[in-house]
Motif scaffolding. Structure first.
Motif, short mmCIF file in Angstrom:
data_model
loop_
_atom_site.label_atom_id
_atom_site.label_comp_id
_atom_site.label_asym_id
_atom_site.label_seq_id
_atom_site.Cartn_x
_atom_site.Cartn_y
_atom_site.Cartn_z
N ASN A 155 -2.89 3.45 5.51
CA ASN A 155 -2.62 3.82 4.12
C ASN A 155 -3.86 3.68 3.25
O ASN A 155 -4.15 4.54 2.41
CB ASN A 155 -1.49 2.96 3.56
CG ASN A 155 -0.12 3.36 4.05
OD1 ASN A 155 0.05 4.39 4.72
ND2 ASN A 155 0.87 2.54 3.74
N ALA A 184 0.82 10.55 0.29
CA ALA A 184 2.04 11.18 -0.21
C ALA A 184 2.89 10.22 -1.04
O ALA A 184 3.94 10.61 -1.54
CB ALA A 184 2.86 11.72 0.97
N GLY A 185 2.45 8.97 -1.16
CA GLY A 185 3.18 8.00 -1.96
C GLY A 185 4.20 7.18 -1.18
O GLY A 185 4.94 6.41 -1.78
N ASN A 186 4.25 7.32 0.12
CA ASN A 186 5.15 6.51 0.94
C ASN A 186 4.62 5.09 1.00
O ASN A 186 3.49 4.87 1.41
CB ASN A 186 5.27 7.09 2.35
CG ASN A 186 5.82 8.49 2.32
OD1 ASN A 186 6.91 8.71 1.83
ND2 ASN A 186 5.04 9.44 2.84
N VAL A 187 5.45 4.13 0.59
CA VAL A 187 4.97 2.76 0.46
C VAL A 187 5.22 1.92 1.70
O VAL A 187 6.07 2.23 2.52
CB VAL A 187 5.61 2.06 -0.76
CG1 VAL A 187 5.23 2.75 -2.06
CG2 VAL A 187 7.12 1.99 -0.61
N THR A 232 0.85 -1.19 0.00
CA THR A 232 0.00 0.00 0.00
C THR A 232 0.89 1.23 0.00
O THR A 232 2.09 1.16 0.21
CB THR A 232 -0.90 0.04 1.25
OG1 THR A 232 -0.07 0.04 2.42
CG2 THR A 232 -1.85 -1.14 1.31
N ALA A 233 0.26 2.38 -0.23
CA ALA A 233 0.98 3.67 -0.15
C ALA A 233 0.03 4.69 0.46
O ALA A 233 -1.18 4.64 0.23
CB ALA A 233 1.43 4.13 -1.53
N ASP A 234 0.59 5.62 1.22
CA ASP A 234 -0.25 6.67 1.79
C ASP A 234 -0.52 7.75 0.75
O ASP A 234 -0.12 7.63 -0.42
CB ASP A 234 0.38 7.23 3.08
CG ASP A 234 1.69 7.96 2.87
OD1 ASP A 234 2.04 8.32 1.72
OD2 ASP A 234 2.38 8.19 3.88
N ASN A 274 -5.38 6.21 0.65
CA ASN A 274 -5.20 5.84 -0.75
C ASN A 274 -5.78 4.44 -0.92
O ASN A 274 -5.21 3.49 -0.42
CB ASN A 274 -3.71 5.88 -1.10
CG ASN A 274 -3.42 5.40 -2.50
OD1 ASN A 274 -4.30 4.97 -3.24
ND2 ASN A 274 -2.15 5.46 -2.87
#
Length: 131
Positions: A55, A24-27, A20-22, A59
């Motif tokens: 997350n 902001a795109g942090n995986v 998954t990613a939050d 997203n």
């Protein structure tokens, strides 16, 4: 996939990884059990209130990689979109495939049944037909 997802995940042992990613795109990647395939073809995962669930609230897109137990590289990749969740303790308890946990929440009250639409299914290795 040769088998339908419901029978595949009921009959096949292996290891799953949910990515998954939050916002902001942090995986994040986490080990998960086989998904429960529902009658409408959607899948459900039992989750605790941790980073993967957080997350998904930011997203809804996720990827689930499943590697079959045994030699070689067999399995599948599911591309998913979160469609909802519920926290009905009895329903979740009835769906669990393993023994109750012995961790900080022995009553399994900090669990969520998170549902997903399956957007695409690919084999573990290769492009497949992209269903």
């Amino acid at each position: 996939m040769q088998k339908d997802l419901k029978s595949y995940f009921e009959e096949t042992e292996g290891t799953g990884i949910m990515a998954t990613a939050d916002a902001a795109g942090n995986v994040n990647a986490a080990v998960y059990a086989r998904p429960h395939v529902l009658e409408d073809g959607s899948v459900a995962m039992i989750m605790r209130d941790r980073l993967t669930r957080k997350n998904l609230l930011e997203n809804p897109k996720a990827s689930f990689l499943f590697m079959e137990k045994g030699p070689g590289y067999k399995g599948c990749r599911l591309y998913l979109t979160r469609t909802g969740e519920e926290s009905d303790v009895e329903k979740i308890r009835s769906m669990k495939r393993r023994c109750p946990t012995t961790d900080a929440d022995p009553d399994n009250t900090d669990l969520y049944l998170v549902t997903f639409r399956v957007d695409k299914t690919l084999p573990l290795i290769g492009a497949g037909d992209g269903k």
